[in-house]
Structure formats: C-alpha cells, structure tokens
Design an enzyme around this catalytic site. Structure first.
Site, PDB file in Angstrom:
ATOM      1  N   GLU A   1      -2.380  -9.154   3.865  1.00 38.91           N
ATOM      2  CA  GLU A   1      -2.623  -9.646   5.225  1.00 38.91           C
ATOM      3  C   GLU A   1      -4.116  -9.782   5.507  1.00 38.91           C
ATOM      4  O   GLU A   1      -4.545 -10.679   6.215  1.00 38.91           O
ATOM      5  CB  GLU A   1      -1.977  -8.733   6.263  1.00 38.91           C
ATOM      6  CG  GLU A   1      -2.719  -7.464   6.594  1.00 38.91           C
ATOM      7  CD  GLU A   1      -2.635  -6.404   5.518  1.00 38.91           C
ATOM      8  OE1 GLU A   1      -3.353  -5.400   5.607  1.00 38.91           O
ATOM      9  OE2 GLU A   1      -1.838  -6.566   4.572  1.00 38.91           O
TER      10      GLU A   1
ATOM     11  N   ASN B   1      -7.230  -0.081   0.509  1.00 38.48           N
ATOM     12  CA  ASN B   1      -7.544   1.164   1.195  1.00 38.48           C
ATOM     13  C   ASN B   1      -6.508   2.193   0.799  1.00 38.48           C
ATOM     14  O   ASN B   1      -5.493   2.363   1.463  1.00 38.48           O
ATOM     15  CB  ASN B   1      -7.538   0.971   2.720  1.00 38.48           C
ATOM     16  CG  ASN B   1      -7.723   2.283   3.461  1.00 38.48           C
ATOM     17  OD1 ASN B   1      -8.122   3.280   2.862  1.00 38.48           O
ATOM     18  ND2 ASN B   1      -7.421   2.302   4.746  1.00 38.48           N
TER      19      ASN B   1
ATOM     20  N   GLY C   1      -6.008   6.179  -1.397  1.00 38.50           N
ATOM     21  CA  GLY C   1      -6.528   7.306  -2.150  1.00 38.50           C
ATOM     22  C   GLY C   1      -5.530   7.888  -3.116  1.00 38.50           C
ATOM     23  O   GLY C   1      -5.844   8.800  -3.872  1.00 38.50           O
ATOM     24  N   PHE C   2      -4.283   7.355  -3.101  1.00 38.74           N
ATOM     25  CA  PHE C   2      -3.225   7.779  -4.013  1.00 38.74           C
ATOM     26  C   PHE C   2      -2.717   6.557  -4.768  1.00 38.74           C
ATOM     27  O   PHE C   2      -2.914   5.414  -4.324  1.00 38.74           O
ATOM     28  CB  PHE C   2      -2.077   8.436  -3.247  1.00 38.74           C
ATOM     29  CG  PHE C   2      -2.431   9.758  -2.623  1.00 38.74           C
ATOM     30  CD1 PHE C   2      -2.115  10.957  -3.244  1.00 38.74           C
ATOM     31  CD2 PHE C   2      -3.087   9.810  -1.394  1.00 38.74           C
ATOM     32  CE1 PHE C   2      -2.440  12.177  -2.665  1.00 38.74           C
ATOM     33  CE2 PHE C   2      -3.417  11.014  -0.802  1.00 38.74           C
ATOM     34  CZ  PHE C   2      -3.092  12.212  -1.439  1.00 38.74           C
TER      35      PHE C   2
ATOM     36  N   HIS D   1      -3.751  -5.235   0.172  1.00 38.33           N
ATOM     37  CA  HIS D   1      -3.423  -5.760   1.501  1.00 38.33           C
ATOM     38  C   HIS D   1      -3.470  -7.286   1.544  1.00 38.33           C
ATOM     39  O   HIS D   1      -4.535  -7.875   1.761  1.00 38.33           O
ATOM     40  CB  HIS D   1      -4.401  -5.201   2.536  1.00 38.33           C
ATOM     41  CG  HIS D   1      -4.229  -3.747   2.790  1.00 38.33           C
ATOM     42  ND1 HIS D   1      -3.439  -3.267   3.806  1.00 38.33           N
ATOM     43  CD2 HIS D   1      -4.717  -2.659   2.144  1.00 38.33           C
ATOM     44  CE1 HIS D   1      -3.455  -1.938   3.786  1.00 38.33           C
ATOM     45  NE2 HIS D   1      -4.225  -1.556   2.786  1.00 38.33           N
TER      46      HIS D   1
ATOM     47  N   CYS E   1       0.824  -1.216   0.000  1.00 34.87           N
ATOM     48  CA  CYS E   1       0.000   0.000   0.000  1.00 34.87           C
ATOM     49  C   CYS E   1       0.859   1.266   0.000  1.00 34.87           C
ATOM     50  O   CYS E   1       1.443   1.600  -1.020  1.00 34.87           O
ATOM     51  CB  CYS E   1      -0.976  -0.046   1.176  1.00 34.87           C
ATOM     52  SG  CYS E   1      -2.386   1.063   0.974  1.00 34.87           S
ATOM     53  N   PHE E   2       0.990   1.954   1.114  1.00 34.85           N
ATOM     54  CA  PHE E   2       1.853   3.138   1.165  1.00 34.85           C
ATOM     55  C   PHE E   2       3.285   2.747   0.832  1.00 34.85           C
ATOM     56  O   PHE E   2       4.020   3.509   0.201  1.00 34.85           O
ATOM     57  CB  PHE E   2       1.779   3.761   2.563  1.00 34.85           C
ATOM     58  CG  PHE E   2       1.995   5.250   2.579  1.00 34.85           C
ATOM     59  CD1 PHE E   2       1.132   6.105   1.933  1.00 34.85           C
ATOM     60  CD2 PHE E   2       3.062   5.805   3.271  1.00 34.85           C
ATOM     61  CE1 PHE E   2       1.316   7.486   1.964  1.00 34.85           C
ATOM     62  CE2 PHE E   2       3.260   7.179   3.318  1.00 34.85           C
ATOM     63  CZ  PHE E   2       2.385   8.020   2.652  1.00 34.85           C
TER      64      PHE E   2
END
Length: 377
Positions: free
Chosen positions: A354, A300, A302-303, A352, A258-259
């Site tokens: 996990e 999850n 937004g970028f 994700h 993700c990030f």
C-alpha cells in the site's frame, strides 16, 4: 507554526550507550525499543503507523520536518511511536499542504523526542548491537539514573501489542464504484491506505477487531480474508493464528501483509524469530522468485518467518513455499500456498504494497488478490 524550543534531553540505550541532545516535541520521558528507519520521506506516515507502537524511532535521514504536517497523510488516528529521534529538525516547515509543524504535532500528542544527536552513530550502533530498549528524558539528565529505568522496561520479545492497536468496533470501507467483492480485514494494526487500495479495485472492506470470532467473520460472507500489519511478537498471536487456520480449512482466499505474513506462517506450521535490527524504510529490495523481478519496497518489521528458502512444506491446507526474499539478507519476504491442482489458495508478503509514501512497485499485489478471489491466480 512555532519555532523549536531548546531544552536539554538525553537518550540512553540498555547497553549503557548515551546521546545528549535537545528536546524535540513534548518534554518529559518515554521508553521503548530503539529502532531506525531509512526512509528519506514519509515521516508522517511512519509516525502514525501502528506497527511502531512502543518503539523509539530514529530517522537516518538528517533533515526531518521540512514539509510539516497535513491533514491527509495520517495512516491512523494518532501517532503511535513511543519516542522520536532526529538529527536536524526543520525550524520552519515549508509546504503548501502543511497546516502545522511536526514539532507542534509531537507536542500536541505528547510524544517525547530528541534532536541534535549523531543519528548516524546511533544507527551504526543499533546495526552492530541490535535493536534494544531505550529511554529519552528531559527530566533525568544523568545517564546512569536513566539507564536504571530503561532496564525496568519489558522487552519486545513476548509482547502482545496487536490487541492494543486494533479497532474496538467494526467498520466498513465501501468500494469505489461498483462492488465486485467483499473482504474481511482483520485489524492487527491496519494502515488507512490498505483498505483504500482495495476499495480502488471494487472491494468492500469490512474491518474487524483482532478479537473477531469465526462466526463474526463468516457472518460477513466474505469473498476473501485479509490480515494487516501490526506491532509486537507474532508468537503471541494465538487467536488470529487459530482463526486463520479455520478459514484456510474452509478454503477462503487469503492475503496477508507484514504481521499478516507472520500469522500466515504460523498457521502453516512455521516458526518466527526476532531480527537483529529489523527492516524499516522505503528502500528495501525484494526478489519475486516467480518472476525474477526486483521490487523496491516499504518495510517495517522486527520479526520474520522461519521457513526453508528452497523446497516446499506440506501443510494440512496445501503446499507452502517461500515466494519472495530480501536481497539484503535473504529474510523471507513472502509465502504462497497452492492446492494439489497447482492453483494458488493464499499468499502473503512481509512488506507494504500500500506504501502511501511510496514506492509503488508492489501495488500489483492487490490485483493478485482480486485474481485469487476470481479463481484466476
């Protein structure tokens, strides 16, 4: 477990659209970016996901709170959402694991919410207009007055939030059974299930703050590096990006989620951009371009990373390419870095694996990380 108290509440979006309902959880007022998530289960994991920091989360599933709250499923030490929007909250939860109601939990942690509104209409509005600033109040019931306060709030673009959710002190999650590898996990908003998934594979996970230095990382003598999910604008992550560049230069195997995918992209010289309304939910289809398989994933974000979907990108560390794409809108969902010998050096995904609330299609990625550290990827 208390039944719901009914008090008038108001939700106002920054474009002036408003929704009147009743309070859910704590009373008062709150502000954040209005987003929606499409998961029909897993609301406890959603609420405690640090990636939702400073966001007002709308549940598209109409019935929320049916299974209450338990003491096992939190993804962090607290609820991170700025506010919560549901259509039809359960008045009385019913589940053998529940210890309290969702309403009670929201009140205990002072999370202001609103219920009884048309969440379908709100979701359609956000899909058409995009995620935007919003406010919920049980004190100001005049839409114009609340809108003035909403417009005073900072936007999500340019927000450096990873530093607000990271751990302050390093900690270790020991391997289950024999230790096979040691990994440094940089906490940009890590979920509790992530180090557990690695521990299940014999990995001892040293979770370090987002501010950890190169010297602090190398002092652990890690076999691999991991960067977690987290909130905010990836363009603000100067330190993690610089740190990852230094680690890639040293040939450290890397896995990002993700990030951590966005930080990886920036370390490779790619850009990032804000999505119109983001991907949030546990039913997002992703194509693994190497195998042709479709995974249903939990997301999850937004970028997203701005990378060419076709071809490769030469970087100082090897050859980068897009490994996974969203089947909804072709957004980059994964990156892969290979050396001149064709061996994988690092990889990341935007979703994700996990996925505590499921689905588990992508759990194999932790095995791929093991293979990477073994030199078999």
């Amino acid at each position: 477990m208390s039944q719901l108290a009914q008090k008038p509440a108001l939700l106002v979006l920054e474009d002036g659209r408003s929704f009147a309902g009743t309070s859910y959880g704590a009373t008062g007022e709150t502000f954040g970016e209005a987003v929606f998530t499409t998961g029909m289960t897993g609301y406890q994991e959603t609420l405690t996901d640090p990636s939702y920091h400073r966001q007002i989360v709308t549940q598209t599933a109409p019935h929320i709170g049916n299974t209450g709250i338990n003491d096992e499923d939190d993804e962090s030490q607290k609820i991170w959402v700025a506010g919560y929007v549901v259509r039809d909250p359960a008045r009385v939860p019913s589940n053998w694991r529940a210890t309290r109601s969702l309403d009670d939990q929201l009140k205990a942690q002072d999370i202001v919410g609103i219920s009884g509104i048309d969440t379908r209409a709100l979701t359609r509005h956000l899909r058409e207009r995009g995620a935007m600033r919003a406010g919920i109040s049980t004190e100001i019931l005049d839409a114009g007055e609340l809108l003035k306060k909403v417009l005073e709030q900072p936007p999500m673009v340019g927000a450096d939030l990873a530093s607000e959710v990271t751990t302050f002190e390093p900690y270790v999650v020991p391997a289950d059974g024999e230790r096979r590898f040691t990994v440094v996990a940089l906490d940009l908003g890590i979920k509790a299930m992530t180090p557990k998934r690695m521990a299940e594979r014999g990995i001892e996970v040293h979770v370090l703050p987002a501010t950890a230095t190169l010297e602090e990382v190398l002092a652990v003598n890690p076999d691999g590096i991991f960067m977690s999910n987290g909130p905010g604008d990836p363009e603000t992550t100067e330190h993690p990006t610089t740190l990852l560049k230094e680690l890639l230069e040293r040939g450290k195997p890397y896995f990002g989620i993700c990030f951590g995918n966005q930080v990886f992209g920036r370390a490779l010289g790619l850009g990032t951009f804000k999505l119109k309304y983001g991907h949030r939910g546990i039913n997002q289809p992703v194509l693994d371009r190497a195998t042709g398989k479709v995974e249903i994933t939990a997301q999850n974000h937004g970028f997203a990373v701005d990378a060419p979907l076709d071809g490769t990108v030469e970087t100082p560390y090897g050859t980068a390419e897009v490994s996974h794409i969203s089947l909804n809108d072709n957004v980059v969902e994964g990156l892969k870095l290979t050396g001149h010998d064709g061996r994988v050096l690092a990889f990341s995904v935007q979703y994700h694996p996990e996925a505590a609330a499921g689905p588990h299609d992508s759990a194999y990625l932790f095995d791929r990380f093991v293979e990477l550290m073994e030199g078999r990827a």
